[in-house]
Design an enzyme around this catalytic site. Structure first.
Site, PDB file in Angstrom:
ATOM      1  N   ASN A  10      -9.094  84.672  33.892  1.00 25.97           N
ATOM      2  CA  ASN A  10      -9.210  83.027  33.876  1.00 25.97           C
ATOM      3  C   ASN A  10      -8.555  82.481  32.450  1.00 25.97           C
ATOM      4  OD1 ASN A  10      -9.929  80.232  34.038  1.00 25.97           O
ATOM      5  ND2 ASN A  10     -12.055  80.559  33.766  1.00 25.97           N
ATOM      6  N   GLU A  98     -18.226  75.801  33.037  1.00 27.10           N
ATOM      7  CA  GLU A  98     -17.630  74.800  32.090  1.00 27.10           C
ATOM      8  C   GLU A  98     -17.571  73.748  32.667  1.00 27.10           C
ATOM      9  OE1 GLU A  98     -15.163  78.208  29.265  1.00 27.10           O
ATOM     10  OE2 GLU A  98     -14.002  76.971  31.016  1.00 27.10           O
ATOM     11  N   GLY A 172     -17.209  82.316  25.759  1.00 27.21           N
ATOM     12  CA  GLY A 172     -16.595  81.756  24.610  1.00 27.21           C
ATOM     13  C   GLY A 172     -17.099  82.025  23.251  1.00 27.21           C
ATOM     14  N   SER A 212     -17.495  86.669  27.790  1.00 27.81           N
ATOM     15  CA  SER A 212     -17.087  87.588  26.621  1.00 27.81           C
ATOM     16  C   SER A 212     -16.781  89.052  26.688  1.00 27.81           C
ATOM     17  CB  SER A 212     -17.932  87.310  25.551  1.00 27.81           C
ATOM     18  OG  SER A 212     -17.988  85.870  25.089  1.00 27.81           O
TER      19      SER A 212
END
Length: 254
Positions: A10, A98, A172, A212
């Site tokens: 992504n 998100e 993130g 992550s």
């Protein structure tokens, strides 16, 4: 039933045309396991979908990062499933944390989007995951089960769905669920599918981990029995994405 390892990249809201070309060149030159052993799908921003489709090696596929909940029309800024099909884009990511967090997409809205995209012929990477507060309060499975149920309520055929477990607290942040934590949630999700959708769907649906993922942690994660691959964020923009794809071989030997 063997589940083919799945690695999604992504790219989020990153890149210029030149940077995207460099990423694609790195992917095109990489030596990775065959498409019989791993399915690789990269997800560039909308504006680069056609560019990447033109340049990318044929054994890798492409996903959009989102699409609208119904047919196109007066929905400024949105992209419809029909448009993606028209461009020859086979996959779409829906329900990413998100979008849930920043744009307030509800479980029901995500369920509607998944159902509509499937009806139009897209394959869907459907994302679920809990926040740190929810994990610390012991609500992880309650949250991910509710998110999955919202999809189940609208969908009758799971053959074109990959379920991505993405703990919000690990996206993130550099934090990553331990292999044991990932396996625990994946196992519980598979049990939920078994009990609510059916044994065949539970056995065949790929449940991938996102949060992550890196070249350093992918190897141990890949060996877990219910981790069927990864949805990779930042590392998918870097050469280490190749190492993550190669971790598919560890699954075969696990």
């Amino acid at each position: 039933m063997a589940r083919k390892f799945f690695v999604g990249g992504n790219w989020k809201c990153n890149g210029t045309a030149e940077e995207v070309k460099k990423i694609v060149t790195t992917l095109n030159e990489a030596e990775v396991p065959s498409e019989d052993d791993v399915e690789v799908v990269v997800s560039p921003p909308f504006v680069f979908l056609t560019l990447v489709k033109t340049l990318l090696r044929p054994d890798f596929s492409i996903a959009a990062q989102n699409c609208w909940v119904r047919k196109g029309g007066a929905f400024t800024g949105e992209v419809s499933a029909e448009m993606l099909i028209n461009l020859g884009i086979p996959w779409v990511i829906l329900g990413h944390s998100e979008r849930r967090q920043l744009l307030n997409e509800s479980d029901d809205f995500v369920g509607d989007k998944v159902a509509y995209a499937l009806i139009q012929g897209l394959k869907v990477i459907a994302c679920v995951g809990e926040t740190l507060e929810q994990r610390e309060s012991g609500a992880t499975m309650k949250v991910v089960a509710a998110q999955t149920e919202a999809i189940f309520d609208k969908v009758s055929n799971w053959s074109n769905i990959v379920l991505a477990y993405e703990p919000v607290w690990a996206i993130g942040t550099g934090k990553v669920a331990t292999p044991a934590q990932a396996q625990e949630v994946h196992s519980e999700l598979r049990k939920w599918l078994h009990d609510n959708v059916g044994p065949e769907v539970a056995a065949s649906t790929r449940i991938i981990y996102g949060g992550s993922v890196s070249g350093a942690n992918c190897k141990e994660l890949a060996t877990k029995p219910d981790v069927d691959g990864f949805l990779v964020g930042g590392a998918s923009l870097k050469p280490e994405f190749i190492e993550i794809i190669k971790s598919a071989t560890l699954k075969q030997n696990a």
